[in-house]
Write an enzyme that holds these catalytic residues in place. Structure first.
Site, PDB file in Angstrom:
ATOM      1  N   ALA A  94      41.396  45.164  36.802  1.00 26.05           N
ATOM      2  CA  ALA A  94      39.934  45.175  36.672  1.00 26.05           C
ATOM      3  C   ALA A  94      39.351  43.801  36.965  1.00 26.05           C
ATOM      4  O   ALA A  94      38.324  43.675  37.658  1.00 26.05           O
ATOM      5  CB  ALA A  94      39.546  45.630  35.266  1.00 26.05           C
ATOM      6  N   TYR A  95      39.988  42.779  36.470  1.00 25.53           N
ATOM      7  CA  TYR A  95      39.556  41.408  36.739  1.00 25.53           C
ATOM      8  C   TYR A  95      39.585  41.128  38.237  1.00 25.53           C
ATOM      9  O   TYR A  95      38.660  40.527  38.798  1.00 25.53           O
ATOM     10  CB  TYR A  95      40.478  40.455  35.981  1.00 25.53           C
ATOM     11  CG  TYR A  95      40.181  38.990  36.140  1.00 25.53           C
ATOM     12  CD1 TYR A  95      39.011  38.432  35.624  1.00 25.53           C
ATOM     13  CD2 TYR A  95      41.095  38.135  36.753  1.00 25.53           C
ATOM     14  CE1 TYR A  95      38.755  37.077  35.732  1.00 25.53           C
ATOM     15  CE2 TYR A  95      40.853  36.781  36.868  1.00 25.53           C
ATOM     16  CZ  TYR A  95      39.678  36.259  36.356  1.00 25.53           C
ATOM     17  OH  TYR A  95      39.437  34.908  36.463  1.00 25.53           O
ATOM     18  N   ASN A  96      40.639  41.599  38.903  1.00 24.63           N
ATOM     19  CA  ASN A  96      40.752  41.391  40.344  1.00 24.63           C
ATOM     20  C   ASN A  96      39.674  42.146  41.114  1.00 24.63           C
ATOM     21  O   ASN A  96      39.246  41.699  42.187  1.00 24.63           O
ATOM     22  CB  ASN A  96      42.127  41.818  40.840  1.00 24.63           C
ATOM     23  CG  ASN A  96      43.217  40.858  40.412  1.00 24.63           C
ATOM     24  OD1 ASN A  96      42.933  39.781  39.890  1.00 24.63           O
ATOM     25  ND2 ASN A  96      44.462  41.250  40.626  1.00 24.63           N
TER      26      ASN A  96
END
Length: 265
Positions: free
Chosen positions: A168-170
């Site tokens: 999700a961060y990516n």
């Protein structure tokens, strides 16, 4: 004429960012504070932004105590268009220009993808992508009007190497990377460069604290770094300072990793 005067002032001052105005988001601590200190040391006039209740004013005071000009402090949720516009406008009001935008505001919620909730997914995208989008959207017209600008986004090396629990961060940081290349091409003729600094694991206060509480977690992420250690915040800040300077005038649309070799090309 104004640019000629600025160049003369910088030459007289001896610091490469003398006379330049920089807005640093997410400046209350960690990498953002390190960037702010470095840009101040290089002569920039600063506006520091972070969320309400953050210790961003303490960073400004520390910069002043170090013998540099006291930065202007602004707070707000930069994932909201109104706050981003207000803070860019405050920068112009305080210093008459905006030459450098460092989109550092962020903060990942790092967990297995299926452990996320709709709320944590939205928060991850808001903190990392919308903050950069809105600040850039408001800053570019100011830079375009003056024929000069440096935009430096803080991305993530995990976009390239696919670290555990970073999906999700990516998604958010990958958007930050992609935005830079599109903007770099669109506004190159306006004297604006747009680049990304992509760190791997960095020895922030959070990582230092994690060494005491979850050392195996830190060791796991350090294990992919050939140099065998986290990077330092100063190492990230030095790359930002370079990209923010006139020395980097022929560098645009690039993702530059500060990663100890965790990805290589």
């Amino acid at each position: 004429m104004a640019e000629t005067q600025r160049n003369e002032a910088a030459a007289a001052d001896g610091r490469r960012l003398a006379g330049r105005v920089a807005l640093v988001t997410g400046a209350a601590g960690g990498i953002g504070a390190a960037i702010a200190h470095r840009l101040a040391a290089d002569g920039a006039k600063l506006v520091l932004a972070d969320v309400p209740g953050s210790p961003v004013a303490d960073v400004a005071a520390a910069i002043a105590d170090a013998g540099h000009g006291r930065p202007v402090v602004e707070t707000g949720d930069l994932a909201q268009e109104e706050a981003a516009g207000r803070i860019v406008a405050a920068t112009i009001e305080a210093h008459g220009a905006l030459d450098i935008l460092v989109n550092n505001a962020g903060g990942g919620i790092i967990k297995p993808f299926l452990s996320h909730t709709p709320e944590t997914l939205r928060t991850t995208i808001d903190r990392n992508l919308w903050t950069a989008l809105w600040c850039t959207w408001h800053a570019v017209p100011q830079m375009k009007g003056r024929g000069y600008g440096r935009i430096v986004n803080i991305g993530a090396d995990s976009v390239r190497n696919g670290l555990w629990d970073h999906a999700a961060y990516n998604a958010a940081k990958g958007g930050v990377h992609a935005m830079a290349s599109g903007l770099a091409r669109e506004f190159a003729a306006d004297g604006i460069t747009v680049n990304v600094v992509a760190p791997c694991i960095i020895e922030t206060p959070q990582v230092t604290a994690a060494r005491r509480t979850v050392p195996e977690w830190v060791a796991k992420f350090v294990s992919v770094v050939p140099l065998g250690r986290p990077g330092s915040m100063a190492e990230v800040a030095s790359m930002v300072a370079y990209l923010a300077s006139e020395e980097a005038s022929f560098v645009t649309g690039q993702v530059i990793s500060v990663n100890g070799g965790s990805t290589m090309q």
